[in-house]
Motif scaffolding. Sequence first.
Motif: not given
Length: 211
Positions: A73-74, A84-89, A100-102, A126-132
Amino acid sequence: AGQILRGNFREAKQALQGEMSRAAAELRFEAAAKYRDRIASLEKLWDKQKVVGAPDVSYDAVAFYEGTPCSCMAVAFVRQGVLTDTVYLLFGADEITDEEALLAALYDLYKRREETPREMCLGFPLEGTAPEEFALGLGGCRISFPERGDKKAALTLLRDNARIHAEESARALLRENKVLLQLAKLLGLETVPVAIEAVDISNLGAEQITA
C-alpha cells in the motif's frame, strides 16, 4: 537510473553523494566534480517531477497493489501541489490484506504522523466501512474516490509504484531464501534457519579463554 525511474530521488541523491565523497577522499577531484554536477541535475529534475497539481491543492493519495508473495500500500502526501513524501507499507504472504487490515494500517500510520490530511483520495473502494466512519478516525478529513483528472492520474501512478515496490521486495525475499537454503545445505540442516546465534571466542594469553 533505476532509482530515478521508480521515483526514489532521495535514494539516488544519497548514492551520488556517497560516490562524490568517496572520489574526493581518494583525491579524484574530476570524478567528484562530475558527481556534483549529476546531483545538481537530479535536483532540477526532482523539482519538476514533484509538482503534481495547482499550488492550492493539498491531499493524501492511497493506492494498493496485491501480489504474490508481497503486497504493498502506497501513501503519497501532496501539499500545495507538491509531492512532499511517499510511504510504502508492505504486506507479506502470511498477512491479511482485507479492507479492515488496510484501514488499520492507515490508522496506525497517521497516529505516527503529526499532520492529518484535509482530503484523502482512495484508489480502492470501501465496501464494509462507510467513508464518513473512516474519516472520523482521521480527524474528519474528506474521503474521495477520483474517477478522472489529476488525482486519478496520481492514483494510477502511485499504484504502479506500489507494484514495483512489492515486486522488488519479492525478489529480495527470493534471494534471501536462496541464501538460507544454501546455508542449510552446507550446515546439514533439515530446515532453513530462522535465527543464527554467534559467539565470539577470545583468548587471553595461551590458556585463558573468554567468551
